[in-house]
Design an enzyme around this catalytic site. Structure first.
Site, PDB file in Angstrom:
ATOM      1  N   GLY A 136       0.835  -1.054   0.091  1.00 58.96           N
ATOM      2  CA  GLY A 136       0.098   0.033  -0.033  1.00 58.96           C
ATOM      3  C   GLY A 136       0.862   1.324   0.092  1.00 58.96           C
ATOM      4  O   GLY A 136       0.251   2.352  -0.214  1.00 58.96           O
ATOM      5  N   CYS A 137       2.121   1.100   0.041  1.00 53.57           N
ATOM      6  CA  CYS A 137       2.969   2.185   0.298  1.00 53.57           C
ATOM      7  C   CYS A 137       3.299   2.765  -1.239  1.00 53.57           C
ATOM      8  O   CYS A 137       3.457   1.731  -2.239  1.00 53.57           O
ATOM      9  CB  CYS A 137       4.215   2.166   0.849  1.00 53.57           C
ATOM     10  SG  CYS A 137       4.043   1.921   2.669  1.00 53.57           S
ATOM     11  N   GLN A 138       3.324   4.065  -1.570  1.00 52.00           N
ATOM     12  CA  GLN A 138       3.709   4.486  -2.958  1.00 52.00           C
ATOM     13  C   GLN A 138       5.017   4.091  -3.365  1.00 52.00           C
ATOM     14  O   GLN A 138       5.093   3.632  -4.331  1.00 52.00           O
ATOM     15  CB  GLN A 138       3.583   5.861  -3.011  1.00 52.00           C
ATOM     16  CG  GLN A 138       3.985   6.776  -4.285  1.00 52.00           C
ATOM     17  CD  GLN A 138       3.731   8.322  -4.082  1.00 52.00           C
ATOM     18  OE1 GLN A 138       2.994   8.839  -3.184  1.00 52.00           O
ATOM     19  NE2 GLN A 138       4.264   8.869  -5.224  1.00 52.00           N
TER      20      GLN A 138
END
Length: 138
Positions: free
Chosen positions: A50-52
């Protein structure tokens, strides 16, 4: 030093910098000081989903305490995970699980980050607590 003490120390250090550019440079510097993560540890299982940016988190139990190792392909994200590593590394699973990590809100970083990067802070904290929970149940 307790988790709360480490959080307070970070907040005091950040307060020395009058503008956000200087604070970001400081956070990036913290990331640069993280020990290097071996390439073979940068696996899909260690990625924080979910992290960019790509953020890898390794945790192990050592003498009843959780030891974290983290890395990112983004300098600012690596600095952000470095804040959490500094606060939670070498603490007991129970201390980590009961820690109030709202100190990150007090840094003011979230207000100056893109929403996806701000969300990454929550994901990092959640994943670090999840790894501590695994050791707590062991």
């Amino acid at each position: 030093m307790s988790i709360a003490d480490k959080q307070q120390e970070i907040l005091e250090e950040l307060s020395f910098f009058p503008d956000w550019q200087e604070r970001y440079e400081y956070v990036i510097g913290l990331g640069r000081k993280l020990p290097a993560m071996a390439e073979e540890l940068k696996t899909a299982e260690r990625l924080i989903k979910g992290c960019q940016s790509q953020v890898w988190l390794e945790a192990r139990s050592e003498g009843g305490k959780v030891r974290y190792l983290a890395d990112s392909d983004s300098v600012i994200t690596k600095g952000m995970i470095a804040l959490f590593v500094r606060v939670l590394d070498d603490e007991t699973p129970d201390s980590i699980l009961s820690a109030d990590l709202s100190f990150i809100d007090k840094t003011g970083l979230k207000e100056h980050l893109a929403p996806t990067r701000a969300n990454a802070l929550n994901l990092m904290a959640t994943q670090m607590k999840q790894r501590a929970l695994e050791f707590s149940a062991a």
